[in-house]
Design a protein around this motif. Structure first.
Motif, PDB file in Angstrom:
ATOM      1  N   SER A  47       0.921  -1.369  -0.010  1.00 38.52           N
ATOM      2  CA  SER A  47      -0.099  -0.021  -0.043  1.00 38.52           C
ATOM      3  C   SER A  47       0.884   1.233   0.108  1.00 38.52           C
ATOM      4  N   ALA A  48       2.204   1.112   0.548  1.00 37.25           N
ATOM      5  CA  ALA A  48       3.002   2.312   0.392  1.00 37.25           C
ATOM      6  C   ALA A  48       3.347   2.784  -0.853  1.00 37.25           C
ATOM      7  N   GLY A  49       3.354   1.748  -1.730  1.00 31.77           N
ATOM      8  CA  GLY A  49       3.650   2.217  -3.343  1.00 31.77           C
ATOM      9  C   GLY A  49       2.290   3.113  -3.979  1.00 31.77           C
ATOM     10  N   GLY A  50       1.138   3.004  -3.459  1.00 30.48           N
ATOM     11  CA  GLY A  50      -0.085   3.647  -3.806  1.00 30.48           C
ATOM     12  C   GLY A  50      -0.207   5.013  -3.200  1.00 30.48           C
ATOM     13  N   CYS A  51       0.610   5.258  -2.233  1.00 31.24           N
ATOM     14  CA  CYS A  51       0.721   6.721  -1.782  1.00 31.24           C
ATOM     15  C   CYS A  51       1.459   7.870  -2.443  1.00 31.24           C
ATOM     16  N   SER A  52       1.287   8.308  -3.285  1.00 29.81           N
ATOM     17  CA  SER A  52       1.649   9.527  -3.960  1.00 29.81           C
ATOM     18  C   SER A  52       0.879  10.678  -4.137  1.00 29.81           C
ATOM     19  N   SER A  53       1.547  11.884  -4.371  1.00 31.59           N
ATOM     20  CA  SER A  53       0.715  13.026  -4.642  1.00 31.59           C
ATOM     21  C   SER A  53      -0.111  12.740  -5.973  1.00 31.59           C
ATOM     22  N   GLY A  54       0.529  12.141  -7.087  1.00 33.22           N
ATOM     23  CA  GLY A  54      -0.574  11.816  -8.104  1.00 33.22           C
ATOM     24  C   GLY A  54      -1.921  11.198  -7.859  1.00 33.22           C
ATOM     25  N   ASN A  55      -1.607   9.990  -7.085  1.00 31.24           N
ATOM     26  CA  ASN A  55      -2.576   9.175  -6.646  1.00 31.24           C
ATOM     27  C   ASN A  55      -3.585  10.012  -5.677  1.00 31.24           C
ATOM     28  N   LEU A  56      -2.967  10.549  -4.897  1.00 31.81           N
ATOM     29  CA  LEU A  56      -3.939  11.482  -3.887  1.00 31.81           C
ATOM     30  C   LEU A  56      -4.735  12.210  -4.644  1.00 31.81           C
ATOM     31  N   GLU A  57      -4.259  12.946  -5.705  1.00 35.69           N
ATOM     32  CA  GLU A  57      -4.794  14.093  -6.749  1.00 35.69           C
ATOM     33  C   GLU A  57      -6.032  13.182  -7.436  1.00 35.69           C
ATOM     34  N   LYS A  58      -5.648  12.234  -8.056  1.00 35.11           N
ATOM     35  CA  LYS A  58      -6.731  11.142  -8.641  1.00 35.11           C
ATOM     36  C   LYS A  58      -7.889  10.901  -7.643  1.00 35.11           C
ATOM     37  N   THR A  59      -7.359  10.368  -6.429  1.00 34.23           N
ATOM     38  CA  THR A  59      -8.455  10.154  -5.749  1.00 34.23           C
ATOM     39  C   THR A  59      -9.557  11.467  -5.399  1.00 34.23           C
ATOM     40  N   GLU A  60      -8.689  12.444  -5.012  1.00 36.31           N
ATOM     41  CA  GLU A  60      -9.827  13.841  -4.561  1.00 36.31           C
ATOM     42  C   GLU A  60     -10.646  13.961  -5.733  1.00 36.31           C
ATOM     43  N   THR A  61     -10.090  13.875  -6.934  1.00 36.13           N
ATOM     44  CA  THR A  61     -10.875  14.111  -8.174  1.00 36.13           C
ATOM     45  C   THR A  61     -12.137  13.040  -8.253  1.00 36.13           C
ATOM     46  N   ALA A  62     -11.674  12.202  -7.884  1.00 31.93           N
ATOM     47  CA  ALA A  62     -12.919  11.043  -7.933  1.00 31.93           C
ATOM     48  C   ALA A  62     -13.784  11.263  -6.753  1.00 31.93           C
ATOM     49  N   VAL A  63     -13.486  11.593  -5.772  1.00 31.51           N
ATOM     50  CA  VAL A  63     -14.305  12.000  -4.644  1.00 31.51           C
ATOM     51  C   VAL A  63     -15.052  13.094  -4.893  1.00 31.51           C
ATOM     52  N   GLU A  64     -14.772  14.329  -5.523  1.00 36.45           N
ATOM     53  CA  GLU A  64     -15.468  15.225  -6.021  1.00 36.45           C
ATOM     54  C   GLU A  64     -16.264  14.973  -6.709  1.00 36.45           C
ATOM     55  N   GLY A  65     -16.411  14.177  -7.789  1.00 39.07           N
ATOM     56  CA  GLY A  65     -17.221  13.864  -8.894  1.00 39.07           C
ATOM     57  C   GLY A  65     -18.421  12.930  -8.160  1.00 39.07           C
ATOM     58  N   ILE A  96      -3.240   2.878   2.734  1.00 39.41           N
ATOM     59  CA  ILE A  96      -4.191   2.263   3.072  1.00 39.41           C
ATOM     60  C   ILE A  96      -5.748   3.142   3.056  1.00 39.41           C
ATOM     61  N   HIS A  97      -5.346   4.319   3.630  1.00 40.55           N
ATOM     62  CA  HIS A  97      -6.584   5.353   3.473  1.00 40.55           C
ATOM     63  C   HIS A  97      -6.773   5.754   2.145  1.00 40.55           C
ATOM     64  N   LEU A  98      -5.899   5.770   1.166  1.00 45.20           N
ATOM     65  CA  LEU A  98      -6.272   5.975  -0.310  1.00 45.20           C
ATOM     66  C   LEU A  98      -6.772   4.995  -1.116  1.00 45.20           C
ATOM     67  N   ASN A  99      -6.703   3.699  -0.332  1.00 44.66           N
ATOM     68  CA  ASN A  99      -7.459   2.546  -1.100  1.00 44.66           C
ATOM     69  C   ASN A  99      -8.675   2.443  -0.524  1.00 44.66           C
ATOM     70  N   LYS A 100      -9.023   2.739   0.847  1.00 47.77           N
ATOM     71  CA  LYS A 100     -10.375   2.952   1.437  1.00 47.77           C
ATOM     72  C   LYS A 100     -11.161   3.951   0.573  1.00 47.77           C
ATOM     73  N   ALA A 101     -10.701   4.953   0.277  1.00 48.15           N
ATOM     74  CA  ALA A 101     -11.061   6.135  -0.262  1.00 48.15           C
ATOM     75  C   ALA A 101     -11.585   5.685  -1.906  1.00 48.15           C
ATOM     76  N   MET A 102     -10.842   5.228  -2.463  1.00 51.65           N
ATOM     77  CA  MET A 102     -11.264   4.528  -3.825  1.00 51.65           C
ATOM     78  C   MET A 102     -12.275   3.423  -3.709  1.00 51.65           C
ATOM     79  N   HIS A 103     -12.035   2.736  -2.807  1.00 45.17           N
ATOM     80  CA  HIS A 103     -13.225   1.623  -2.769  1.00 45.17           C
ATOM     81  C   HIS A 103     -14.580   2.589  -2.440  1.00 45.17           C
ATOM     82  N   ALA A 104     -14.559   3.366  -1.782  1.00 43.14           N
ATOM     83  CA  ALA A 104     -15.794   4.037  -1.493  1.00 43.14           C
ATOM     84  C   ALA A 104     -16.351   4.895  -2.489  1.00 43.14           C
ATOM     85  N   THR A 105     -15.508   5.409  -3.659  1.00 40.63           N
ATOM     86  CA  THR A 105     -15.841   5.981  -4.778  1.00 40.63           C
ATOM     87  C   THR A 105     -16.448   5.077  -5.701  1.00 40.63           C
TER      88      THR A 105
END
Length: 108
Positions: A47-65, A96-105
């Protein structure tokens, strides 16, 4: 010639079988203990590999939509937790938190 009663042989064989079963059981328990000890470490590494500013930005965009509702609120909280974890250098927790956020989207 020494004669051993049949009952003694049966008891001896039964004890040997029980001993074998116990040895196998202890082996299985030891393997399971190692697996349970290693699994969280492996999950954190992946899960550490999934934590990047790019992935965070993509997740935020998905959540906004997402449409307003409980799922969006949960996802927003997970994104905030991911940001906090990232700022504190806890990359495993961030992933882990990014993964949970993406699952919620995806869920709703």
């Amino acid at each position: 010639m020494l004669r051993i009663p049949a009952m003694s042989l049966d008891l001896s064989q039964k004890q040997e079988k029980e001993s074998n079963v116990m040895t196998k059981l202890l082996g299985v328990i030891a393997i399971a203990a190692v697996a349970f000890a290693v699994a969280p470490v492996q999950a954190t590494k992946h899960s550490a590999g999934g934590c990047s500013s790019g992935n965070l930005e993509k997740t935020e965009t998905a959540v906004e939509g997402m449409p307003d509702g409980d799922g969006k609120i949960v996802a927003q909280k997970e994104v905030a937790s991911a940001q906090d974890s990232m700022l504190n250098g806890k990359m495993g927790a961030c992933g882990i938190h990014l993964n949970k956020a993406m699952h919620a989207t995806m869920g709703k």
